[in-house]
Each structure stands twice: as C-alpha cells, then as structure tokens.
Design a protein around this motif. Sequence first.
Motif: not given
Length: 199
Positions: A16-18, A132-139, A143-146, A165-167
Amino acid sequence: MTIGIIGSGAIGTAFARTLARAGIEATISNSRGPGSLKELVRDLGPTIKAGTRDEAARADIVLIAVNWTKLSAALAGLPDWNGRIVIDANNPIEPPLFKPFDLKGRVSSEVVADLVPGARVVKAFNHLRAEVLAADPHDHGGQRVLFYSGDDAAAKAEIAALIGRIGFTGIDLGSLAVGGKLAQFPGGPLPNQNLVKIA
C-alpha cells in the motif's frame, strides 16, 4: 484498474505504501474491519482507503498477504473471481517460529490458486522484506528488482506494468511452478535478494 489488498500486516502495508507513493488508489482490508485501519490509512495518505474484505476482493487486481494459517478463512466466501488477477504475496511460513509448512511437494502459489478458483494468479511482492519493499525503489542509480511469475501471460503483463508504475524493475520468472518455487520462502534461492538493475 482498481486495486484491493487483503491483509494489513507488514507486506500488505508495504505494498500500500508503494502504491501511495506513486499516487495509485487502492482499498486495504483486514479481518478486523475498516475501523481498525483508520490510523494506517491516515498515515498512508489520500489514495489508500480502508474497506471490507469483500470490497477489496472486488477489485480488478487483488493482492493477498495474510498469515499462512489464516489464508483459507481470509479467502472463504468471497465473490467469484471471474478471471480477475490475484497477486499471491504469501510465503508458507509464519512468525514467530518461522517453521515451514509441509506443502506435500507443491509450490505455495499452487495452494493459493486452489483457494481462488477462477482467478489469474501472479506470484509477486513476496521475496523482499517489508521494509525494503516499502522503501524508495530507486537505489545506486538504478531500480530495485521485483520478481513475478504466473501461468497467464496477460495477467503477468498487467502486473509487470504495475511494477513499473511504482518504480521497480520487474523480472519474469516464468510459470508458477518454476518461478513460484524460485521466489518462495523458505526453499527458493531468491527471497531476501535485494537486487538493483543499473540502467
């Protein structure tokens, strides 16, 4: 596209936070009812609203993240899925002991799929820790991988688009039988692998 969330624990809230960070609307629910979520939705912001389990389950895309022993009860008696997308963010393990459940050789997503007949199941949002999921995915300039997997190509494409869309950067692991096993905790090699794709 509407989004519902069943489960307001660590992973449901992180998801939800993302969404909130990207300005995407969603309805979050739990077993205790919308009244118990007032403080959470106030913290998450105006795009996330509290609803009943049935309201969340009527969305086009429904993320399910509840304790493994409560899955059957959480999904019982819901409206027909009719080809809507269910994101399986569950792992067959539960705090505080984190003892793995015996799935009789099955992948956990296959068990979840049996509980949501008629849904198109995509395994995703389960391999990272909630913080980690809730944190900014740009690192680190990337971009963080899902990871995601599923047996329906169109459903996977929709989840891949949402991941973008959520980064995050999405990586398709294939079918539930293959990808679900790779990303499942415990047992798979990918859980807790915090990977960043550098452009």
